[in-house]
Design a protein around this motif. Structure first.
Motif, short mmCIF file in Angstrom:
data_model
loop_
_atom_site.label_atom_id
_atom_site.label_comp_id
_atom_site.label_asym_id
_atom_site.label_seq_id
_atom_site.Cartn_x
_atom_site.Cartn_y
_atom_site.Cartn_z
N GLY A 118 0.80 -1.21 0.00
CA GLY A 118 0.00 0.00 0.00
C GLY A 118 0.84 1.26 0.00
O GLY A 118 0.56 2.22 -0.72
N ASN A 119 1.88 1.26 0.81
CA ASN A 119 2.72 2.47 0.90
C ASN A 119 3.40 2.77 -0.44
O ASN A 119 3.52 3.92 -0.84
N GLU A 120 3.83 1.71 -1.12
CA GLU A 120 4.48 1.91 -2.41
C GLU A 120 3.47 2.36 -3.47
O GLU A 120 3.79 3.17 -4.35
N ALA A 121 2.26 1.85 -3.35
CA ALA A 121 1.20 2.23 -4.31
C ALA A 121 0.94 3.73 -4.26
O ALA A 121 0.70 4.37 -5.29
N ILE A 122 1.01 4.29 -3.07
CA ILE A 122 0.78 5.74 -2.92
C ILE A 122 1.80 6.51 -3.76
O ILE A 122 1.45 7.44 -4.49
N VAL A 123 3.05 6.11 -3.68
CA VAL A 123 4.11 6.85 -4.37
C VAL A 123 3.98 6.73 -5.88
O VAL A 123 4.04 7.72 -6.62
N LYS A 124 3.76 5.50 -6.36
CA LYS A 124 3.67 5.31 -7.81
C LYS A 124 2.47 6.06 -8.37
O LYS A 124 2.54 6.70 -9.41
N SER A 125 1.38 5.97 -7.64
CA SER A 125 0.17 6.66 -8.10
C SER A 125 0.38 8.18 -8.10
O SER A 125 -0.04 8.88 -9.01
N ALA A 126 1.06 8.66 -7.07
CA ALA A 126 1.31 10.10 -6.97
C ALA A 126 2.14 10.58 -8.16
O ALA A 126 1.84 11.60 -8.78
N ALA B 85 -2.59 3.57 -17.29
CA ALA B 85 -1.54 3.26 -18.27
C ALA B 85 -0.65 4.47 -18.54
O ALA B 85 0.53 4.33 -18.84
N ALA B 86 -1.21 5.66 -18.44
CA ALA B 86 -0.44 6.85 -18.82
C ALA B 86 -0.18 7.74 -17.61
O ALA B 86 -0.99 7.81 -16.69
N ALA B 87 0.95 8.42 -17.65
CA ALA B 87 1.28 9.40 -16.62
C ALA B 87 0.76 10.76 -17.06
O ALA B 87 0.65 11.04 -18.25
N MET B 88 0.43 11.59 -16.09
CA MET B 88 -0.02 12.95 -16.42
C MET B 88 0.86 13.97 -15.69
O MET B 88 1.50 13.65 -14.69
N LEU B 89 0.89 15.16 -16.21
CA LEU B 89 1.64 16.25 -15.57
C LEU B 89 0.86 17.54 -15.78
O LEU B 89 0.94 18.15 -16.84
N PRO B 90 0.07 17.91 -14.77
CA PRO B 90 -0.76 19.11 -14.95
C PRO B 90 0.10 20.36 -15.11
O PRO B 90 1.22 20.42 -14.62
N ARG B 91 -0.47 21.35 -15.79
CA ARG B 91 0.22 22.63 -15.92
C ARG B 91 0.25 23.33 -14.57
O ARG B 91 -0.59 23.09 -13.72
N PRO C 138 12.52 12.91 -17.66
CA PRO C 138 12.24 11.99 -18.77
C PRO C 138 10.96 12.38 -19.48
O PRO C 138 10.15 13.15 -18.94
N ALA C 139 10.79 11.87 -20.69
CA ALA C 139 9.52 12.08 -21.39
C ALA C 139 8.40 11.47 -20.56
O ALA C 139 8.59 10.45 -19.90
N LEU C 140 7.24 12.12 -20.60
CA LEU C 140 6.14 11.69 -19.74
C LEU C 140 5.72 10.25 -20.01
O LEU C 140 5.40 9.50 -19.08
N ASP C 141 5.77 9.83 -21.27
CA ASP C 141 5.33 8.46 -21.54
C ASP C 141 6.35 7.41 -21.11
O ASP C 141 6.08 6.22 -21.14
N GLU C 142 7.54 7.88 -20.68
CA GLU C 142 8.53 6.96 -20.12
C GLU C 142 8.27 6.69 -18.64
O GLU C 142 8.82 5.75 -18.07
#
Lengths: 361, 476
Positions: free
Chosen positions: A7-15, A182-188, B270-274
């Motif tokens: 659970g603790n690791e899931a928090i970080v990856k999800s974040a 599946a995809a990472a996001m990075l808000p402005r 890194p690129a976001l999709d990486e």
């Protein structure tokens, strides 16, 4: 594909997938795996990890990162959260978003490192000074540790307010399969941030308003946000409550145990259901009141001496009896012991009140 | 109207009108003779000279300078008492291109924020700290500061600061000079025009170091507070020059501005999709053999001493269950029993979604030591399985309503090469006796859980021995 992780690791990856690029924290059992995973993964993602000199410094570093418009995370447990309360009040006052994971342990004082739910009051009631609230999400599985962390970042930005993911030592340490996006996001970066450019040069992050009228207006503005959250952000899970005459109420790991209790009670012919608050603030008070039209009684179980139970009582305003069963100190109630208590309480209520007599009391 | 040339003007980094001050926008909130006005001017002029107004972010503290943002036309972040340097570190780390100034007073920096400034300096954060030392808590009405001089009276040292009660004035530059990381530490004063010119150079230097990415710089400025000191502005300047500077000697305590190289820049993100791959999030599909049918519900408790591979045995079961298409959970015991050196974990493998991950009534008990066997045997469900290490039956009696398999699993592991492989011998026996998981799922799980080739090979042999033990009764 689902992966078996803690659970603790899931928090970080999800974040990180949700665009978190800053972690500031101080080690404490049973939350340290969060800092350790953040130390491993955040730099890989181009983010900042720093082990701060104290929780006091860590929460203020979150304040700085949030002021700069970065999604920021910290994690701690009871004693560390106590130390962070000053900073959380400043974050709320300055309307800065951030996510704080509290992996609860036994208290008060040094207590122990075993799981407990004794931080409810300090987290849900806004343990720092002034008129503010934190939004509080309570995961009951490793999947929810991931999902609610992501939601926490979105809510933090939407309400410009700190959001706490409130879990316990068990939920932090246990492994279950998790499906990540599946995809990472990075808000402005938000327009209000102070990000060292000409465009934001006149932006200001502060929580001081010397004039009483100004401060009152500011506090009313915060209050409006909290009222809006109460309308829009409430989440709960109802499990077999449709025909329940006795409704169990519990959150986090306790709710998982209560699900087993519901099955066992149903097998014995008791009409028992479970209401699991997912947001502890805002609290699912309206749903509790709705259930009170059919249920005879509400039985609250916590790993504390009774903290959330007060919110259940406030929500029901005396409409139905509310009873409490709690274990603490790191003792986790077993399904069997809870079932014994539920049976005993059921024996108390059923002869006295027939369901039809209670229909619209 | 005569033509004229401007030879000196207000710093551009100051607002023309202090609009944030509402109706009092034509004046500052500082008292006559206060040092903050001078320090503000020196900072604003340095920002102008370095051409960094747009990039500058000022972190203001709690104290008289809390409203620095009334005056500075730069990005502004107001911080909690003592925390300005912690806030500044995070702003700078989030925005490496910015120029971050932490403006702090003596109470803020040297009392309540001592930890934050010490650690910011020790990490060599690439920030600039402007430390205004006026030997008093001014905004709150004149209480003692950590820098209050011996004998100096304040509202909380009415008879003067006494070293036996309040200790000695704290020397921040000297303290920070004991650290490796700081690049520039200087103490200056506002006692006369010459000193002010020196202060201007120091402020410019400290901010310039950051622009050049050299690292942590701090300027301590001895500054007058006529109102609280109950002196007129001229007397107050004298007091800075004659009394404060005696206790706090002026000078450079660290200057590596010429020898220090620029701090290494962070690697580009890194690129976001990486990112998912960098987090170890894998795509693809599991074996999904959909094992066991709709009613399977294994509730397994694994228990033993620390070091016997209790948690790892549970992890292999859970990983294999996942591969086999089951719902799974793994929960390490985390209670008081850890203190006695025992360890246990709860594993559930089921067809239906798992309610409680806690196993209080197991239908499989894997007891790697005698105390665990005796403790948990009574909790096993009738019809359940019990595997235990050794052949000595539990002192509290063998139950007739459970299936019990006792073998010297650890000893077999030892014979194979390492007693710690005893857990896999027991797992082999469990798999053979119950048919709980398909071989390919267990093999896949082992490969994920066991990182070293040597151990993988040993664990495979151990599993085979365990299976044989049950199949052929080949173990004693």
């Amino acid at each position: 594909m689902k992966q078996l992780i803690k659970g603790n690791e899931a928090i970080v990856k999800s974040a990180i997938l949700a665009g978190c690029r800053a972690f500031y924290g101080y080690p404490i059992t049973p939350a340290s795996e969060i800092a350790e995973a953040a130390a491993l993964y955040l730099p890989r993602a181009g983010g900042v990890f720093l082990q701060a000199e104290s929780e006091v410094a860590a929460i203020n570093m979150l304040y700085g990162a949030a002021a700069a418009g970065v999604r920021a995370l910290t994690a701690s447990s009871g004693p560390g959260i106590s130390l962070m309360q000053e900073g959380i009040s400043y974050l709320a006052g300055a309307e800065l978003p951030c996510v704080i994971a509290d992996i609860m342990r036994g208290g008060p004082g040094l207590g122990n490192i075993a799981p407990e739910q004794g931080d409810y009051n300090q987290v849900v009631k806004g343990g720092g000074h002034g008129n503010y609230r934190t939004l509080v999400l309570a995961p009951d599985s490793v999947q929810e540790m991931a999902d609610l962390t992501r939601l926490a970042f979105d809510l933090a930005d939407e309400y410009r307010n700190p959001v706490v993911v409130l879990a316990d030592g068990y939920t932090g340490q246990m492994m279950e399969p998790v499906e990540f996006p599946a995809a990472a996001m990075l808000p402005r970066r938000p327009a209000w941030a102070v990000d060292g450019t000409a465009a934001t040069r006149r932006n200001l992050i502060t929580s001081i308003y010397l004039e009483p009228d100004q401060l009152e207006a500011h506090v009313r503005k915060l209050e409006t946000k909290y009222r809006r959250a109460e309308q829009q952000a409430v989440r709960f899970e109802s499990h077999r409550t449709e025909d329940a005459e006795i409704v169990l109420v519990g959150y986090g790991i306790v709710a998982r145990i209560l699900k087993a209790v519901v099955e066992q009670a149903r097998a014995q012919g008791l009409a028992v259901g479970l209401l699991r608050p997912i947001t502890l603030y805002p609290f699912p008070a309206a749903e509790l009141r709705r259930l009170s039209r059919q249920a005879l009684a509400f039985l609250v179980v916590e790993m504390s001496t009774g903290q959330m139970v007060e919110d259940v009582r406030l929500a029901l305003e005396g409409r139905r009896p509310v009873e409490f069963y709690g274990r603490c100190g790191g003792n986790v109630p077993s399904a069997e012991e809870i079932l014994r208590w539920v049976r005993e309480r059921a024996d108390h209520y059923w002869p006295a009140f027939a369901p039809e007599e209670m229909a619209d009391a | 109207m005569p033509e004229y040339t401007v030879i000196h003007e207000k710093a551009r980094s100051f607002y023309d009108l202090y609009e944030r001050k509402a109706e009092l926008q034509h004046q500052t909130h500082y008292c006559p003779g206060c040092g903050h006005g001078i320090v503000h001017k020196l900072v604003a002029e340095a920002i102008d000279e370095l051409g960094i107004q747009d990039r500058t972010i000022l972190v203001t503290p709690v104290g008289c300078s809390v409203f620095g943002y009334y005056y500075f036309d730069v990005g502004n972040v107001q911080a909690a008492h003592g925390r300005a340097s912690a806030v500044a570190c995070a702003v700078k780390r989030a925005l490496p291109e910015s120029v971050v100034l932490s403006y702090q007073g003596d109470g803020d920096l040297a009392a309540i924020g001592t930890a934050e400034i010490l650690h910011a300096a020790n990490r060599g954060e690439n920030i600039t700290v402007i430390f205004v030392n006026n030997a008093i808590y001014a905004m709150t009405g004149g209480q003692m500061a950590p820098t209050t001089l011996l004998g100096q009276s304040s509202t909380t040292t009415p008879s003067g600061r006494n070293e036996w009660n309040e200790g000695y004035p704290l020397h921040v530059c000297e303290l920070l000079a004991a650290l490796e990381a700081p690049v520039y530490l200087e103490r200056v004063a506002l006692g006369n025009n010459k000193q002010i010119m020196g202060a201007a150079r120091a402020v410019r230097r400290a901010i310039g170091n950051q622009v050049k990415s050299l690292g942590f710089s701090l300027v301590e400025i001895l500054s007058p507070c006529p109102t609280i000191w109950r002196k007129d502005p001229v007397e107050a300047q004298h007091w800075v020059r004659d009394e404060m500077a005696k206790v706090f000697p002026l000078g450079v305590f660290r200057d590596r501005g010429t020898e220090a190289g620029a701090r290494p820049a962070a690697a580009p993100p890194p690129a976001l999709d990486e990112v998912p791959r960098l987090l170890g999030i894998v795509n693809g599909s599991r074996l999904m053999t959909d094992r066991g049918g709709a009613t399977v519900d294994w509730r397994i408790k694994v228990a033993g001493f620390g070091g016997q591979g209790v948690l790892m045995l549970g992890e292999v079961l859970a990983e294999a269950g996942l591969d086999a298409g089951m719902e799974v959970s793994w929960l390490p015991s985390y209670g008081p029993e850890m203190r006695s050196g025992t360890s246990n974990c709860h594993v559930r493998l089921a067809a239906a979604p798992i309610d409680s991950p806690l196993v209080s009534r197991p239908n499989v008990l894997l007891a790697l030591n005698q105390p665990s066997l005796e403790k948990f045997l009574p909790t096993v469900e009738p019809g359940g399985w019990v595997f235990y290490n050794g052949q000595t039956p539990p002192r509290n009696g063998v139950r007739a309503d459970v299936r019990v398999i006792g073998r010297p699993f650890t000893q077999v592991g030892d014979e194979l090469g390492d007693a710690r492989a005893g857990n896999m011998v027991m797992l082999g026996a469990l798999l053979e006796a119950t048919g709980l998981l398909p071989d390919e799922a267990v093999e896949g799980a082992l490969k994920r859980v066991v990182k070293s080739e040597r151990w993988l090979e040993l664990d495979r042999r151990a599993l085979a021995r365990g299976r044989a033990a049950v199949r052929e009764g080949s173990l004693p």
